[in-house]
Motif scaffolding. Sequence first.
Motif, PDB file in Angstrom:
ATOM      1  N   THR A  44      10.544 -19.710  54.595  1.00  0.00           N
ATOM      2  CA  THR A  44      11.031 -21.021  55.033  1.00  0.00           C
ATOM      3  C   THR A  44      12.060 -20.861  56.142  1.00  0.00           C
ATOM      4  O   THR A  44      12.052 -21.613  57.126  1.00  0.00           O
ATOM      5  N   ALA A  45      12.931 -19.881  56.029  1.00  0.00           N
ATOM      6  CA  ALA A  45      13.941 -19.642  57.055  1.00  0.00           C
ATOM      7  C   ALA A  45      13.286 -19.338  58.407  1.00  0.00           C
ATOM      8  O   ALA A  45      13.808 -19.734  59.457  1.00  0.00           O
ATOM      9  N   ARG A  46      12.155 -18.682  58.397  1.00  0.00           N
ATOM     10  CA  ARG A  46      11.452 -18.338  59.644  1.00  0.00           C
ATOM     11  C   ARG A  46      10.934 -19.567  60.381  1.00  0.00           C
ATOM     12  O   ARG A  46      10.621 -19.489  61.564  1.00  0.00           O
ATOM     13  N   THR A  47      10.826 -20.698  59.689  1.00  0.00           N
ATOM     14  CA  THR A  47      10.370 -21.934  60.344  1.00  0.00           C
ATOM     15  C   THR A  47      11.512 -22.642  61.069  1.00  0.00           C
ATOM     16  O   THR A  47      11.285 -23.634  61.745  1.00  0.00           O
ATOM     17  N   CYS A  48      12.721 -22.140  60.916  1.00  0.00           N
ATOM     18  CA  CYS A  48      13.899 -22.772  61.508  1.00  0.00           C
ATOM     19  C   CYS A  48      14.121 -22.305  62.947  1.00  0.00           C
ATOM     20  O   CYS A  48      13.795 -21.180  63.293  1.00  0.00           O
ATOM     21  N   ASN A  49      14.716 -23.179  63.746  1.00  0.00           N
ATOM     22  CA  ASN A  49      15.078 -22.822  65.113  1.00  0.00           C
ATOM     23  C   ASN A  49      16.353 -21.991  65.138  1.00  0.00           C
ATOM     24  O   ASN A  49      16.605 -21.249  66.082  1.00  0.00           O
ATOM     25  N   MET A  50      17.174 -22.144  64.100  1.00  0.00           N
ATOM     26  CA  MET A  50      18.425 -21.404  64.014  1.00  0.00           C
ATOM     27  C   MET A  50      18.731 -21.120  62.542  1.00  0.00           C
ATOM     28  O   MET A  50      18.456 -21.938  61.681  1.00  0.00           O
ATOM     29  N   ILE A  51      19.264 -19.938  62.284  1.00  0.00           N
ATOM     30  CA  ILE A  51      19.702 -19.555  60.943  1.00  0.00           C
ATOM     31  C   ILE A  51      21.221 -19.495  60.960  1.00  0.00           C
ATOM     32  O   ILE A  51      21.809 -18.836  61.815  1.00  0.00           O
ATOM     33  N   LEU A  52      21.840 -20.192  60.020  1.00  0.00           N
ATOM     34  CA  LEU A  52      23.284 -20.141  59.863  1.00  0.00           C
ATOM     35  C   LEU A  52      23.566 -19.348  58.592  1.00  0.00           C
ATOM     36  O   LEU A  52      23.220 -19.780  57.493  1.00  0.00           O
ATOM     37  N   ILE A  53      24.126 -18.156  58.755  1.00  0.00           N
ATOM     38  CA  ILE A  53      24.449 -17.317  57.598  1.00  0.00           C
ATOM     39  C   ILE A  53      25.782 -17.790  57.044  1.00  0.00           C
ATOM     40  O   ILE A  53      26.791 -17.793  57.743  1.00  0.00           O
TER      41      ILE A  53
END
Length: 127
Positions: A101-110
């Motif tokens: 699911t994270a891979r479908t995001c334009n940006m990852i906020l850790i």
Amino acid sequence: ELINGPGGKSAGTKNAERGFDVTKSGDTRIGLVGFPSVGKSTLLTTLTGTRSEAAAYEFTTLTCIPGTMKYKGARIQVLDLPGIIEGAADGKGRGRQVISTARTCNMILIVLDAGKPVTHKKIIEQE
């Protein structure tokens, strides 16, 4: 908006089987990724007004919870993802679902807990 779960149940209803398939909406999508109990749900609620349950125990969030915020005219979809643990990429916990699911995001906020060792950031980045 969550896509209907098994048996056509609306994923937003109480006790329905929820999943990780979330209809992409808005101008961009941000995924909140981190270990359990670091504040992802609280951040989602603060940014979007969407209520994502937060509690004093780990793994409160078991599915993807979407919210939407506006910033300078842009609609931004924010996803509260369940906490991942070391070994998530190898299938520990719900790691593969969260990472997918994270891979479908334009940006990852850790999202990190400032009281934990900096090695947590490195573990999340490796997963």
